[in-house]
Scaffold this motif. Structure first.
Motif, mmCIF file in Angstrom:
data_model
loop_
_atom_site.group_PDB
_atom_site.id
_atom_site.type_symbol
_atom_site.label_atom_id
_atom_site.label_comp_id
_atom_site.label_asym_id
_atom_site.label_seq_id
_atom_site.Cartn_x
_atom_site.Cartn_y
_atom_site.Cartn_z
ATOM 1 N N ASN A 73 0.814 -1.219 0.000
ATOM 2 C CA ASN A 73 0.000 0.000 0.000
ATOM 3 C C ASN A 73 0.846 1.267 0.000
ATOM 4 O OD1 ASN A 73 -2.537 -1.344 0.074
ATOM 5 N ND2 ASN A 73 -2.249 -1.731 2.273
ATOM 6 N N ASN A 74 2.145 1.137 0.183
ATOM 7 C CA ASN A 74 3.014 2.308 0.262
ATOM 8 C C ASN A 74 3.845 2.556 -0.992
ATOM 9 O OD1 ASN A 74 2.276 2.779 3.001
ATOM 10 N ND2 ASN A 74 3.703 1.188 3.661
ATOM 11 N N VAL A 75 3.747 1.674 -1.974
ATOM 12 C CA VAL A 75 4.583 1.833 -3.166
ATOM 13 C C VAL A 75 3.856 2.663 -4.216
ATOM 14 C CG1 VAL A 75 5.753 -0.352 -2.745
ATOM 15 C CG2 VAL A 75 3.772 -0.302 -4.266
ATOM 16 N N THR A 76 4.653 3.256 -5.120
ATOM 17 C CA THR A 76 4.091 4.054 -6.200
ATOM 18 C C THR A 76 3.461 3.155 -7.255
ATOM 19 O OG1 THR A 76 6.123 3.997 -7.520
ATOM 20 C CG2 THR A 76 5.927 5.751 -5.859
ATOM 21 N N SER A 77 2.708 3.767 -8.150
ATOM 22 C CA SER A 77 2.099 2.996 -9.236
ATOM 23 C C SER A 77 3.168 2.396 -10.142
ATOM 24 C CB SER A 77 1.157 3.890 -10.049
ATOM 25 O OG SER A 77 1.859 4.977 -10.634
ATOM 26 N N ILE A 78 4.286 3.107 -10.308
ATOM 27 C CA ILE A 78 5.373 2.589 -11.147
ATOM 28 C C ILE A 78 5.910 1.296 -10.551
ATOM 29 C CG2 ILE A 78 7.720 3.034 -11.987
ATOM 30 C CD1 ILE A 78 6.991 6.003 -12.105
ATOM 31 N N TRP A 79 6.154 1.297 -9.242
ATOM 32 C CA TRP A 79 6.654 0.088 -8.589
ATOM 33 C C TRP A 79 5.628 -1.044 -8.685
ATOM 34 C CZ3 TRP A 79 10.481 -0.489 -4.184
ATOM 35 C CH2 TRP A 79 11.583 0.369 -4.367
ATOM 36 N N GLY A 80 4.381 -0.732 -8.428
ATOM 37 C CA GLY A 80 3.344 -1.754 -8.486
ATOM 38 C C GLY A 80 3.189 -2.337 -9.876
ATOM 39 N N ASN A 81 3.226 -1.490 -10.897
ATOM 40 C CA ASN A 81 3.075 -1.960 -12.279
ATOM 41 C C ASN A 81 4.255 -2.820 -12.713
ATOM 42 O OD1 ASN A 81 0.641 -0.603 -12.520
ATOM 43 N ND2 ASN A 81 1.560 1.215 -13.440
ATOM 44 N N SER A 82 5.457 -2.434 -12.303
ATOM 45 C CA SER A 82 6.628 -3.234 -12.641
ATOM 46 C C SER A 82 6.598 -4.567 -11.912
ATOM 47 C CB SER A 82 7.912 -2.472 -12.295
ATOM 48 O OG SER A 82 9.049 -3.276 -12.519
ATOM 49 N N TYR A 83 6.248 -4.524 -10.651
ATOM 50 C CA TYR A 83 6.219 -5.729 -9.820
ATOM 51 C C TYR A 83 5.241 -6.767 -10.366
ATOM 52 C CZ TYR A 83 5.798 -8.487 -5.487
ATOM 53 O OH TYR A 83 5.782 -9.491 -4.545
ATOM 54 N N THR A 84 4.176 -6.300 -11.009
ATOM 55 C CA THR A 84 3.132 -7.210 -11.508
ATOM 56 C C THR A 84 3.163 -7.360 -13.028
ATOM 57 O OG1 THR A 84 1.543 -5.368 -11.461
ATOM 58 C CG2 THR A 84 1.618 -6.813 -9.532
ATOM 59 N N GLN A 86 3.015 -5.385 -15.719
ATOM 60 C CA GLN A 86 1.929 -4.782 -16.485
ATOM 61 C C GLN A 86 2.389 -4.367 -17.891
ATOM 62 O OE1 GLN A 86 -1.394 -4.512 -15.215
ATOM 63 N NE2 GLN A 86 -0.336 -5.981 -13.890
ATOM 64 N N ASP A 87 1.431 -4.236 -18.784
ATOM 65 C CA ASP A 87 1.754 -3.801 -20.148
ATOM 66 C C ASP A 87 1.780 -2.279 -20.266
ATOM 67 O OD1 ASP A 87 -0.940 -3.212 -19.976
ATOM 68 O OD2 ASP A 87 -1.555 -4.596 -21.555
ATOM 69 N N ARG A 88 1.573 -1.600 -19.152
ATOM 70 C CA ARG A 88 1.747 -0.153 -19.098
ATOM 71 C C ARG A 88 2.301 0.187 -17.715
ATOM 72 N NH1 ARG A 88 -2.032 4.269 -22.021
ATOM 73 N NH2 ARG A 88 -0.820 6.123 -21.481
ATOM 74 N N ILE A 89 3.484 0.755 -17.667
ATOM 75 C CA ILE A 89 4.161 1.008 -16.398
ATOM 76 C C ILE A 89 3.907 2.427 -15.900
ATOM 77 C CG2 ILE A 89 6.389 1.016 -15.197
ATOM 78 C CD1 ILE A 89 5.518 -1.747 -16.191
ATOM 79 N N TYR A 90 3.863 3.381 -16.822
ATOM 80 C CA TYR A 90 3.826 4.795 -16.434
ATOM 81 C C TYR A 90 2.475 5.415 -16.741
ATOM 82 C CZ TYR A 90 8.809 3.950 -16.259
ATOM 83 O OH TYR A 90 10.037 3.424 -15.955
ATOM 84 N N ASP A 91 2.041 6.325 -15.847
ATOM 85 C CA ASP A 91 0.834 7.108 -16.080
ATOM 86 C C ASP A 91 1.115 8.178 -17.126
ATOM 87 O OD1 ASP A 91 -0.389 5.617 -14.113
ATOM 88 O OD2 ASP A 91 0.040 7.065 -12.521
ATOM 89 N N PRO A 92 0.069 8.771 -17.735
ATOM 90 C CA PRO A 92 0.284 9.780 -18.777
ATOM 91 C C PRO A 92 1.150 10.959 -18.340
ATOM 92 C CG PRO A 92 -1.994 9.041 -18.801
ATOM 93 C CD PRO A 92 -1.364 8.412 -17.598
#
Length: 451
Positions: A73-84, A86-92
């Motif tokens: 719950n404390n990680v950024t979306s970038i960390w969460g997307n990389s960890y899982t 995802q086919d999109r790592i970064y927000d717009p």
């Protein structure tokens, strides 16, 4: 030459290299109004902050890392997307710091290659030294890029899949059409060969500067990733012939005894990943694999309370114990011993493989304890080598590159599963999740990146 006395006094605004067209308003570094003297180019070559950039987003995706439930719950979306995966790592609204930093290093390298030999007030030898170094920096950056944003090199295929753009000139209007995996690897080998052809220095004053031994070590890594094991072994042996010192961890009182970067005898050529990736929680299974006599647990890891966000596990330790080392992903003596061991095992030379593992392990265990491994078959020696690579390189992200290439071998294929914030994610062998997507913002600006 005194590396620590050089200051990069050439002002260049931050270049977001999502597109060569995106920075056309920026005064180009490569024209002679800014870079005129050989010392200017030396200053640019010695800008370790930029030239040492090595990315690191892949560290969060490999199986070295395991996010505890509360930590998620404390990680950024970038960390969460990389960890899982995802086919999109970064927000717009976000840029890709890995991509930007690596292409900035390439841009600087291209500036040097394009202009240093025509610079003023330097000897031919000084110019040629800087020229040769730039090939090594560019090769390293492309090796990182192709293994992050491109499919795995497969020695049994034509490697015609699209990877990343090859930018070889400091041209603000270069095409950003992606080159194939095979073309990028060809360029990496060509650059490293060119460094040798231009008599790159044997023994630089500091390990942050490229050298002949660094070229051999990078060729060893490159050929390993390509599955060319004899060529990888040949170059690892050349690197070890020039530098083979290992740190004896049993001689340290604590982790804080670890030597600073430029005094680290194991580093052949230093490159560090972004500091933002420091502190990622390490896998409990991997941590538990260290025996009580293996000092790497104490000196390569540190309590998660030393990081922010804090966690209950362990994170990579060397960057905390000896801050200047960072998370070093440049080529090193331990890596060369491990490459030699793997190549010997793959060639059926079981004892030579084990001998190389034991040379390394002798410096990693408590004095007077048993460290020796043994194997009766090449397969067993290879399995021991892969395990040893993960233990030696814990928390550096190397495991991601190993997972990619080992997927080509059915004996090492594995499906990985993670639970993140209540959802289950799966990474199958050779799936698209092993290729980090190019930031969609960059594709929107430059559609050829998406082709």
């Amino acid at each position: 030459m005194k590396f620590l006395k050089f200051t990069l006094y050439i002002f260049l605004p931050v270049l977001l290299l999502s597109s060569c067209r995106d920075y056309v308003e920026v005064e180009p570094v490569g024209n002679n109004r800014i870079l005129k003297y050989t010392s200017d180019y030396r200053g640019l070559a010695n800008n370790y902050t930029s030239m040492g950039s090595s990315g690191g987003i892949y560290l969060l995706a490999n199986d070295d890392v395991e996010f505890p439930t509360a930590y998620q719950n404390n990680v950024t979306s970038i960390w969460g997307n990389s960890y899982t995966w995802q086919d999109r790592i970064y927000d717009p609204s976000q840029g890709d710091s890995d991509w930007n930093g690596l292409y900035l290093a390439i841009y600087y390298s291209n500036v040097i290659l394009d202009g240093v030999m025509k610079s003023q007030d330097g000897t031919d030898a000084e110019k040629k030294e800087i020229y040769a170094e730039a090939f090594v920096h560019r090769a390293f950056a492309y090796l990182q890029l192709v293994n992050t944003y491109g499919p795995q090199f497969n020695p049994a295929s034509a490697n015609s899949e699209k990877a990343v753009p090859l930018l070889l000139k400091p041209d603000l209007f270069s095409s950003l059409e992606r080159n194939t995996v095979g073309e990028v690897y060809d360029q990496i080998i060509s650059d490293l060969t060119s460094a040798l052809a231009n008599d790159i220095q044997d023994t630089p004053e500091f390990n942050v500067l490229p050298s002949k031994r660094a070229v051999y070590a990078l060729l060893a890594r490159t050929y390993l990733y390509m599955g060319s094991y004899q060529l990888s072994l040949d170059n690892a042996q050349k690197a070890l012939a020039a530098q083979n010192a290992l740190i004896d961890l049993s001689s340290f009182a604590t982790g804080y005894s670890y030597p600073v970067l430029i005094q680290n005898p194991e580093i052949i050529f230093s490159k560090t990943i972004l500091l933002s990736y420091n502190g990622a929680p390490l896998s409990n299974d991997l941590l538990n694999s260290y025996g009580s006599d293996d000092l790497r647990y104490n000196y390569y890891t540190i309590a998660g309370t030393n990081f922010y966000p804090t966690h209950t596990g362990r994170g990579f330790g060397i960057a905390t114990y000896s801050y200047t080392n960072g998370i070093n992903v440049g080529v090193s003596v331990p890596e060369m011993y491990l490459i030699a061991a793997e190549c010997y095992a793959r060639q059926g030379q079981t004892q030579k493989a084990i001998d190389n593992l034991n040379i390394l392990r002798a410096k990693r265990f408590k004095a007077g304890t048993t460290y020796q491994l043994s194997a009766s078959t090449p397969k067993e020696a290879l399995e021991l080598t892969i395990v040893e690579r993960q233990k030696e390189f814990i928390g550096r992200g190397f495991r991601w590159f190993d997972q990619r290439r080992l997927n080509l071998d059915p004996a090492f294929q594995k499906t990985y599963t993670r639970i993140f914030k209540g959802n289950t994610y799966t990474l199958a062998p050779n799936s698209d999740g092993y290729v980090f997507p190019i930031n969609q913002n960059y594709i929107d600006l430059n559609p050829e990146l998406g082709k």
